[in-house]
Write a protein that holds these residues in place. Structure first.
Motif, PDB file in Angstrom:
ATOM      1  N   UNK A  44       0.848  -1.199   0.000  1.00 11.21           N
ATOM      2  CA  UNK A  44       0.000   0.000   0.000  1.00 11.21           C
ATOM      3  C   UNK A  44       0.875   1.236   0.000  1.00 11.21           C
ATOM      4  N   UNK A  45       0.523   2.176  -0.842  1.00  3.57           N
ATOM      5  CA  UNK A  45       1.208   3.471  -0.831  1.00  3.57           C
ATOM      6  C   UNK A  45       0.140   4.568  -0.880  1.00  3.57           C
ATOM      7  N   UNK A  46       0.191   5.472   0.065  1.00  4.14           N
ATOM      8  CA  UNK A  46      -0.693   6.631   0.116  1.00  4.14           C
ATOM      9  C   UNK A  46       0.156   7.856  -0.186  1.00  4.14           C
ATOM     10  N   UNK A  47      -0.231   8.623  -1.207  1.00  4.72           N
ATOM     11  CA  UNK A  47       0.583   9.739  -1.662  1.00  4.72           C
ATOM     12  C   UNK A  47      -0.193  11.050  -1.600  1.00  4.72           C
ATOM     13  N   UNK A  48       0.294  11.981  -0.772  1.00  2.00           N
ATOM     14  CA  UNK A  48      -0.221  13.351  -0.705  1.00  2.00           C
ATOM     15  C   UNK A  48      -1.751  13.371  -0.645  1.00  2.00           C
ATOM     16  N   UNK A  49      -2.317  12.534   0.221  1.00  2.00           N
ATOM     17  CA  UNK A  49      -3.759  12.331   0.251  1.00  2.00           C
ATOM     18  C   UNK A  49      -4.471  13.450   1.007  1.00  2.00           C
ATOM     19  N   UNK A  50      -5.539  13.959   0.400  1.00  2.00           N
ATOM     20  CA  UNK A  50      -6.467  14.870   1.070  1.00  2.00           C
ATOM     21  C   UNK A  50      -7.799  14.144   1.185  1.00  2.00           C
ATOM     22  N   UNK A  51      -8.452  14.281   2.332  1.00  2.00           N
ATOM     23  CA  UNK A  51      -9.664  13.502   2.580  1.00  2.00           C
ATOM     24  C   UNK A  51     -10.636  14.316   3.409  1.00  2.00           C
ATOM     25  N   UNK A  52     -11.926  13.958   3.301  1.00  2.00           N
ATOM     26  CA  UNK A  52     -12.942  14.678   4.052  1.00  2.00           C
ATOM     27  C   UNK A  52     -14.326  14.241   3.657  1.00  2.00           C
ATOM     28  N   UNK A  53     -15.334  15.016   4.095  1.00  2.00           N
ATOM     29  CA  UNK A  53     -16.743  14.743   3.808  1.00  2.00           C
ATOM     30  C   UNK A  53     -17.329  15.897   3.005  1.00  2.00           C
ATOM     31  N   UNK A  54     -17.964  15.591   1.872  1.00  2.00           N
ATOM     32  CA  UNK A  54     -18.560  16.653   1.084  1.00  2.00           C
ATOM     33  C   UNK A  54     -17.530  17.709   0.729  1.00  2.00           C
ATOM     34  N   UNK A  55     -17.842  18.967   1.061  1.00  2.00           N
ATOM     35  CA  UNK A  55     -16.912  20.057   0.763  1.00  2.00           C
ATOM     36  C   UNK A  55     -15.906  20.280   1.884  1.00  2.00           C
ATOM     37  N   UNK A  56     -16.047  19.551   2.984  1.00  2.00           N
ATOM     38  CA  UNK A  56     -15.178  19.760   4.142  1.00  2.00           C
ATOM     39  C   UNK A  56     -13.915  18.913   4.030  1.00  2.00           C
TER      40      UNK A  56
ATOM     41  N   UNK B 240     -11.538   5.402   5.891  1.00  2.00           N
ATOM     42  CA  UNK B 240     -12.651   5.256   4.943  1.00  2.00           C
ATOM     43  C   UNK B 240     -12.237   5.666   3.537  1.00  2.00           C
ATOM     44  N   UNK B 241     -11.336   6.625   3.439  1.00  2.00           N
ATOM     45  CA  UNK B 241     -10.854   7.057   2.120  1.00  2.00           C
ATOM     46  C   UNK B 241      -9.954   6.003   1.509  1.00  2.00           C
ATOM     47  N   UNK B 242      -9.056   5.423   2.305  1.00  2.00           N
ATOM     48  CA  UNK B 242      -8.191   4.349   1.809  1.00  2.00           C
ATOM     49  C   UNK B 242      -9.030   3.151   1.363  1.00  2.00           C
ATOM     50  N   UNK B 243     -10.122   2.878   2.078  1.00  2.00           N
ATOM     51  CA  UNK B 243     -11.000   1.755   1.755  1.00  2.00           C
ATOM     52  C   UNK B 243     -11.924   2.038   0.576  1.00  2.00           C
TER      53      UNK B 243
ATOM     54  N   UNK C 236     -11.488  10.375  -2.625  1.00  2.00           N
ATOM     55  CA  UNK C 236     -10.288  11.168  -2.332  1.00  2.00           C
ATOM     56  C   UNK C 236     -10.493  12.604  -2.790  1.00  2.00           C
ATOM     57  N   UNK C 237     -10.025  13.550  -1.993  1.00  2.00           N
ATOM     58  CA  UNK C 237     -10.075  14.958  -2.376  1.00  2.00           C
ATOM     59  C   UNK C 237      -8.866  15.332  -3.231  1.00  2.00           C
ATOM     60  N   UNK C 238      -7.757  14.653  -2.981  1.00  2.00           N
ATOM     61  CA  UNK C 238      -6.526  14.846  -3.756  1.00  2.00           C
ATOM     62  C   UNK C 238      -5.596  13.699  -3.414  1.00  2.00           C
ATOM     63  N   UNK C 239      -4.560  13.531  -4.238  1.00  2.00           N
ATOM     64  CA  UNK C 239      -3.581  12.496  -3.978  1.00  2.00           C
ATOM     65  C   UNK C 239      -3.963  11.154  -4.579  1.00  2.00           C
ATOM     66  N   UNK C 240      -3.235  10.112  -4.144  1.00  2.00           N
ATOM     67  CA  UNK C 240      -3.454   8.778  -4.707  1.00  2.00           C
ATOM     68  C   UNK C 240      -3.330   7.721  -3.617  1.00  2.00           C
TER      69      UNK C 240
END
Length: 261
Positions: free
Chosen positions: A7-19, A50-53, A58-62
């Motif tokens: 698993x590699x998570x890169x520069x990840x941005x995460x959230x709910x809706x617009x938050x 939850x974003x990784x799953x 994702x809001x940004x990143x990979x």
């Protein structure tokens, strides 16, 4: 040639809706490794999971599994690769422990198909691996909290994933069951699985983790081996209280305790 992490998570941005809850988060997880995620309530641990799953976009990143982005993967393929272990809970229906573990094969079945011989064999193997084969015919709602947690881990294992994501797997468990669950997590890693788990007890990282990630306000505040990352200074910054990190003689581990005024 270096082997690609599971698993590699890169520069990840995460959230709910617009938050946006967190951003700029990156880490890698290899086969046979346990990564422990620490952070205060509300820092974004569950949202990150939850974003990784793939449960939240994702809001940004990979997010990559063995070097391949999962952004366009079908849900079933992602579920076959990354299994989720929630906190122990009491189900509403009186399924047996074997039935609960067999549910872990859902991602391997075609629509409307029933479990076959291979699915039942995988469930039995998972029960045996977690040491709870003797509970197979017991009603899930009637076994102890620690036994339910082991059943949930067995359910995830039955799906034959490469990665396990575990959200506070020791929450609400007594001292002995916490130790049993942490021991099983270490043994799963020794079988070659990659495991990422969250906990509210920094001492758990010393018991089962190879590396620790500190999450504060949605950003990584530290990443590295437990002995380097879990310090009185880093824990005070993370939780806002004074903490003592005390080595356990002869074990190469430490315990963490708040220092009360």
């Amino acid at each position: 040639m270096s082997r690609e992490p599971l698993l590699r998570v890169e520069d990840l941005a995460f959230g709910y809706g617009a938050r946006i809850v967190g951003s700029g988060v990156g880490f890698a997880l290899s086969a046979g490794e346990v990564l422990c995620l620490l952070g205060p309530n509300g820092c974004g641990k569950t949202t990150l999971f939850k974003t990784v799953l793939g449960l939240l976009p994702m809001k940004a990143g990979r997010v990559l599994v063995e070097g391949e982005s999962v952004a366009r993967w079908p849900r079933a393929r992602l579920a076959r690769s990354i299994a989720y272990v929630p906190q122990a809970h009491a189900a509403l229906f009186p399924f047996t422990v074997r039935d609960v573990v067999l549910m872990g094969r859902a991602s391997r079945l075609k629509p409307f198909a029933s479990p076959g011989r291979a699915d039942h064999a995988a469930a039995e193997a998972a029960l045996a691996a977690l040491g709870i084969a003797h509970l197979a015919e017991r009603v899930y709602t009637e076994v102890s909290g620690g036994e339910r947690q082991l059943a949930l881990i067995a359910r995830a294992l039955a799906g034959e994933p490469r990665l396990l994501v575990m959200d506070e797997p020791t929450a609400s468990l007594d001292f002995g069951n916490q130790a049993r669950v942490l021991g099983q997590i270490r043994r799963l890693a020794e079988r070659g699985l990659g495991v990422i788990l969250s906990t509210h007890d920094p001492g758990h990282a010393f018991l089962c983790a190879d590396r620790v990630a500190l999450l504060r306000d949605g950003r990584l505040a530290g990443l590295g081996p437990p002995s380097d990352t879990i310090t009185p200074e880093s824990l005070e910054r993370l939780y806002g209280v004074e903490v003592a990190v005390v080595p356990v003689p002869g074990h190469g581990r430490s315990v963490c305790t708040p220092v009360l005024a």
